[in-house]
Structure formats: structure tokens, C-alpha cells
Design a protein around this motif. Structure first.
Motif, PDB file in Angstrom:
ATOM      1  N   SER A   1       5.003   8.987  -7.556  1.00  0.00           N
ATOM      2  CA  SER A   1       6.165   8.498  -6.824  1.00  0.00           C
ATOM      3  C   SER A   1       6.082   8.916  -5.359  1.00  0.00           C
ATOM      4  O   SER A   1       6.360   8.122  -4.458  1.00  0.00           O
ATOM      5  CB  SER A   1       7.454   9.032  -7.453  1.00  0.00           C
TER       6      SER A   1
ATOM      7  N   GLN B   1       6.196   5.991  -2.871  1.00  0.00           N
ATOM      8  CA  GLN B   1       7.516   5.812  -2.269  1.00  0.00           C
ATOM      9  C   GLN B   1       7.672   6.571  -0.953  1.00  0.00           C
ATOM     10  O   GLN B   1       8.308   6.068  -0.004  1.00  0.00           O
ATOM     11  CB  GLN B   1       8.600   6.281  -3.253  1.00  0.00           C
TER      12      GLN B   1
ATOM     13  N   HIS C   1       1.725   0.706  -1.583  1.00  0.00           N
ATOM     14  CA  HIS C   1       2.964   0.379  -2.291  1.00  0.00           C
ATOM     15  C   HIS C   1       3.219  -1.113  -2.139  1.00  0.00           C
ATOM     16  O   HIS C   1       2.784  -1.733  -1.163  1.00  0.00           O
ATOM     17  CB  HIS C   1       4.121   1.195  -1.702  1.00  0.00           C
TER      18      HIS C   1
ATOM     19  N   ARG D   1      14.158   7.791  -7.204  1.00  0.00           N
ATOM     20  CA  ARG D   1      12.935   7.437  -6.480  1.00  0.00           C
ATOM     21  C   ARG D   1      13.205   6.560  -5.262  1.00  0.00           C
ATOM     22  O   ARG D   1      12.318   6.363  -4.429  1.00  0.00           O
ATOM     23  CB  ARG D   1      11.950   6.733  -7.411  1.00  0.00           C
ATOM     24  N   TYR D   2      14.447   6.019  -5.156  1.00  0.00           N
ATOM     25  CA  TYR D   2      14.819   5.226  -3.986  1.00  0.00           C
ATOM     26  C   TYR D   2      15.729   5.984  -3.019  1.00  0.00           C
ATOM     27  O   TYR D   2      16.005   5.493  -1.920  1.00  0.00           O
ATOM     28  CB  TYR D   2      15.551   3.944  -4.417  1.00  0.00           C
TER      29      TYR D   2
END
Length: 545
Positions: free
Chosen positions: A141, A145, A178, A326-327
Motif C-alpha cells: 500500500s 498509494q 499505481h 489506504r485513501y
């Protein structure tokens, strides 16, 4: 900047949140893969099983969800080559160092206005904190991210300095880091056109088409994306877009509307700043944006595209899905730019007052974030520690459903046997004797049904729960049936309320909760052991599964 000086206390205040964050991330990292990290470790195995360059490249380029994660896979492979095995802590450290690197771009934007250095203190405190828990100690992640934000920051900075040739290289790297990286070409093309560089923009378009063909070759829709369902509810879709930028509110409330309002407010502030700038370009055809404005516009384009993509692909399952941990790192990133923009609106006196108030807010927010999310991050680490022992002794990881255990079993046995991943039983020798003293811990047992859903369907699992209301400290549970080696489980503690913490000094409330999937256990009657604060004892109660 020299006339303002850089006294040691100010420099210390700027670097303090950086050091705290790094120490925290490293200390809470675990030497075992987590969830989709499996995509990284199997890449290392498969690359070694083929000889040809194109075969290796095909494995590295293999689609993962909606992404071509070439860079995260290359970093994993490089770590393996250097250390002799995959060190998940190293990958987490690399990702977090790149994430911290974004502060340099904030500094370049901030220094454009030649304000006193102390006003910058708020930015690292807002930016570096564990609210976005997935991007603190989860390798894959972070490497997607978090790192993608660095590439976009670097790209917009290079474009603001008219270094479009270097920026196009960054765009290619971002594309294979990504899924949203491929849209970095839109930013480069837009900024080149605003700079009246039509030939440069044309080159970017050509490279974008070439990269796009490579990226979408044999591309399939990810299992969590459902565009049709998302577009079926426009209000939810638009709300999700603004909530995506306002997830800072999750630190105190789970109400999605609060995130929507905050995200809308921040978007409005950025629009008030940029729209007049863009309108001036229309009225004065030969004028161009200054470096800061180009950086800001590029970042807003990136954020807008990313928020739209996440909303269109995920909002079908509810606004809460775009508020996933994760956002949540996008929200502090936006707020840091909003802070700089707000200061630019103010006169000297008002700017000092607002900066001072925001520093106080930033420090309190940072502290509250560590206070609120520490139990979640520790719980994730403890699962890795427990499952490392469970795999060594039982070839099973209790944190995962049975189907996933079956899917990873053969491959993970191979990578462990080949030394690609190294394992260590941290509980070896802890629970050796059945004759140890028994303690009445007053354990409560219950069951619940867990329901998961993705775009392909819904799934249900039966979970067993063990709870206690009075034991303090870090606790692991040991379940043993018969004379064999038992299974280890972590427990989750609940953090204290703010007033309770101020009164008692205790970060966590007494008691714990352990929940685990029954399907991973053979049927039987299990003795229950508790490893609390490094001391092991047996409970008087047993559990039938």
C-alpha cells in the motif's frame, strides 16, 4: 529567507514530527507479509523460475487489481538481491522515506512567498501522522498509494521549472507505480499548453499513447470496481468525491457527511485561489502562471482525477468505501496545500495569527491521531507476529480466510524453502508446560457473522470472539487441543477516552477482544493460555470449536 533566520527551536519543531513518524513506522513494522504483499513475494519467486528477459518483464508487468505495479515489484526484487531475502521492514522504510520526501515540495511552495520559517511548522505535523494506517506499515500500500503522490509532486515541480523532458520520465514511472499514474500525462500536457509549449505537449501525447497501449494490453477490470453501480446514484457519487478529500474528520466521527463538508470546503478554497489565476490567462494571452501556481494547479488536477477514479470505481458500495485507511493520506496532503493558500490571502498581521492557531491545531491533531490509531496499528503488527508462529507450526495464517490460505500455501512454502522469505517463531518456548498455574480470567465467548462484498458478489464467514473486561497490557491468546502445538492469536485493546487518558495516563482501557475465523481450526476442545505482559498462564476455561 535569510532575514527571518532559522533558530534551532524552529528547525527542531519542523523535524520532530518527521523523526516521530519514522520511529513509529519502523517500530510497528513486522517481518511478515500482509495481505496483498503476497503479490510482491510471488513475483520474486516467479521471476527466478523463467530465463528470458521478456518472460521476466511479463511477470513484473502483470496486472494487480487495476494497477501495473512494476516499480513496487522491482523494489522488492532489488531488496531481495541486496539482503538475500525480502525484508518487509526495509520496504516499509523505503516507502515512508519517499512519502516524507513530499515535505520538500511543500517547502518549495511555501518558500515562494518568503514567509517566516516558523509558519511551516504546521505542515509536517498535519502531514505525518498514523491516521492513514494502511500507508504506515503495509508495504504494498505504501509503495503504491504513498509513492504515487511523490511522483506527482515531483512531476508538477519539474513542470513548474519548465523541465518537461525529465517530467515525462517521471510520468512513465508513475504509470507503472499505481493505476492513476497514467493520468499524469494529462497534467504534463495541460501545463505545457499553459506555457505555450505546443510541441512539448504533442510529444507528451505521443508518449502517452505508446504507454497507454502497453498499459492496457490484456487489461481486465478489477474485482472491486463497478462503474455502472456507481453512476446509478449521482448524489452518492458526487458526495464520495468530496468525502475523499475530507477524511480527516474520521479521527473523531464516522459520519460520512462531515467528510463531505470538509472536502467541499477545502475544494472551494483552492478554487477561489486558482480560478482568477486561470481567468487572467484568458484575458492576457501571453501571460503564464508562476511556479507556485503551476505546482498547485498540477497537484489539484492530480487530486481531482484520483478522487474521481476512486469515486467512480468504489462508491457503489457506499461513501465509506472511499474513506478507507489506504485513501486517507490524500486528505492531509490537500490540507497542507490549503493552509499555504489561506496564508496567501491574508495580510501580515492576520497571517501570523492564523499560522499560530493552525500550528496549535496541527500539533493537537497529530497527537490525537497517534492516540486514536495506535491500537489499530499495534493490532495489525501483533497479527503478523502471531501468524508467523502459526505458519511455522501449522502452515496456516489465522488472519486470512481458508480459501486464501489454500491459495497461498504452495507458493509460500516455496519462498520460505528458497529463503526468499525468512521466518522466526517469536513464541518458541513460551507455552511449554501444561502444568503451569491456572488463573480465572473471566473470559466471555460469542460468535458473529462477518459479511464481505466486492463487485463480484458477497461472502460470509463465521467468527469466534473471546473477550475480557479487566486485564491490562498487551495480550496474546494461545489455543491448544490435545498434546500438539497450539495456535496464537492477538487481542485488540480499546483506547481510552481523552478525559480518561488525562486522568489515568493509560492509553488503553482494561480488557481485550480477540476474534478469529473458526474455519481455520480443527474441531476440538481447546485449552486457553494467555501471554500477558511477557508472562504466560493457563485460563481455567476451555473453548469448544
Amino acid at each position: 529567507m535569510i532575514k527571518y533566520g532559522r533558530p534551532i527551536p524552529v528547525i527542531f519543531a519542523i523535524f520532530l514530527p518527521i523523526l516521530l513518524y519514522l520511529i513509529y513506522a519502523i517500530s510497528n513494522s513486522a517481518p511478515l507479509f500482509y495481505a496483498d504483499d503476497f503479490q510482491l513475494l510471488n513475483t520474486v519467486l516467479w521471476v527466478q523460475e523463467v530465463d528470458g528477459f521478456w518472460e521476466k518483464l511479463a511477470i513484473l508487468m502483470n496486472q494487480h487489481n487495476e494497477h501495473r505495479i512494476l516499480l513496487p515489484r522491482l523494489l522488492t526484487l532489488l531488496d531481495y538481491k541486496i539482503e538475500g531475502s525480502i525484508n518487509w521492514k526495509t520496504l516499509i522504510l523505503i516507502g515512508n522515506l519517499i512519502w516524507i520526501g513530499n515535505l520538500w515540495f511543500f517547502w518549495k511552495g511555501f518558500s515562494h512567498f518568503k514567509w517566516p520559517v516558523w509558519m511551516f511548522i504546521a505542515i509536517p505535523f498535519i502531514f505525518l501522522q498514523p491516521q492513514y494506517i494502511d500507508n504506515v506499515t503495509w508495504s504494498i500500500s505504501i509503495l503504491q498509494q504513498s509513492v504515487i503522490i511523490f511522483w506527482f509532486s515531483l512531476l508538477t515541480y519539474l513542470c513548474s521549472r519548465n523541465r518537461y523532458n525529465w517530467a515525462i520520465l517521471v510520468a512513465v514511472i508513475a504509470t507503472f507505480t499505481h493505476g492513476n499514474g497514467i493520468f499524469s500525462f494529462i497534467i504534463g500536457i495541460t501545463l505545457a499548453l499553459l506555457d505555450r509549449k505546443k510541441r512539448t505537449a504533442l510529444i507528451w501525447v505521443v508518449v502517452w499513447l505508446i504507454v497507454g497501449v502497453i498499459y492496457f494490453w490484456h487489461f481486465v477490470k478489477g474485482q472491486n470496481a463497478d462503474f455502472g453501480k456507481s453512476f446509478s446514484d449521482p448524489v452518492r457519487l458526487i458526495s464520495s468525491f468530496f468525502a475523499f478529500f475530507g477524511s480527516l474528520t474520521r479521527i473523531r466521527t464516522s459520519n460520512a457527511n462531515a467528510a463531505v463538508l470538509l472536502g467541499t470546503g477545502m475544494a472551494l478554497i483552492l478554487a477561489i485561489y486558482l480560478i482568477p489565476k486561470l481567468n487572467a490567462l484568458r484575458l492576457k494571452p501571453m501571460s503564464i502562471l508562476n511556479g507556485f501556481d503551476k505546482m498547485l494547479l498540477g497537484n489539484i488536477l492530480f487530486l481531482g482525477i484520483t478522487g474521481a477514479l476512486v469515486s467512480v470505481s468504489r462508491s457503489w458500495a457506499g461513501i465509506e468505501t472511499v474513506l478507507a485507511p489506504r485513501y486517507q493520506h490524500y486528505a492531509p496532503y490537500v490540507l497542507c496545500w490549503v493552509y499555504i493558500v489561506v496564508l496567501s490571502f491574508l495580510n501580515i498581521r492576520s497571517r501570523k495569527v492564523v499560522a499560530g492557531l493552525f500550528i496549535v491545531f496541527a500539533v493537537l491533531f497529530n497527537a490525537l491521531s497517534y492516540f486514536t490509531y495506535n491500537t489499530d496499528i499495534q493490532y495489525r503488527k501483533n497479527w503478523r507476529v502471531a501468524d508467523e508462529s502459526n505458519w511455522i507450526n501449522h502452515v496456516v495464517m489465522l488472519d486470512y480466510v481458508g480459501s486464501l490460505n489454500r491459495n497461498i500455501k504452495e507458493t509460500y512454502q516455496e519462498v520460505v524453502a528458497a529463503g526468499i522469505c525468512k521466518m522466526n517463531d517469536n513464541f518458541r518456548g513460551v507455552a511449554q508446560s501444561d502444568s503451569l498455574k491456572q488463573v480465572a480470567y473471566d473470559l466471555n465467548f460469542s460468535q458473529e457473522t462477518i459479511r464481505n462484498e466486492d463487485a463480484s458478489g458477497a461472502y460470509q464467514y463465521q467468527s469466534q470472539i473471546i473477550e475480557n473486561n479487566n486485564l491490562r497490557g498487551n495480550t496474546f491468546i494461545y489455543l491448544k487441543s490435545g498434546n500438539g502445538i497450539g495456535y496464537w492469536l492477538p487481542t485488540r485493546r480499546q483506547h481510552s477516552g481523552i478525559l480518561e487518558f488525562l486522568k489515568t495516563g493509560k492509553l488503553s482501557k482494561p480488557g481485550f477482544r480477540a476474534d478469529f475465523l473458526q474455519e481455520n481450526f480443527p474441531a476440538g476442545v481447546y485449552k486457553i493460555g494467555l501471554y500477558n505482559n511477557n508472562k504466560f498462564s493457563w485460563a481455567t476455561q476451555t473453548l469448544s470449536l
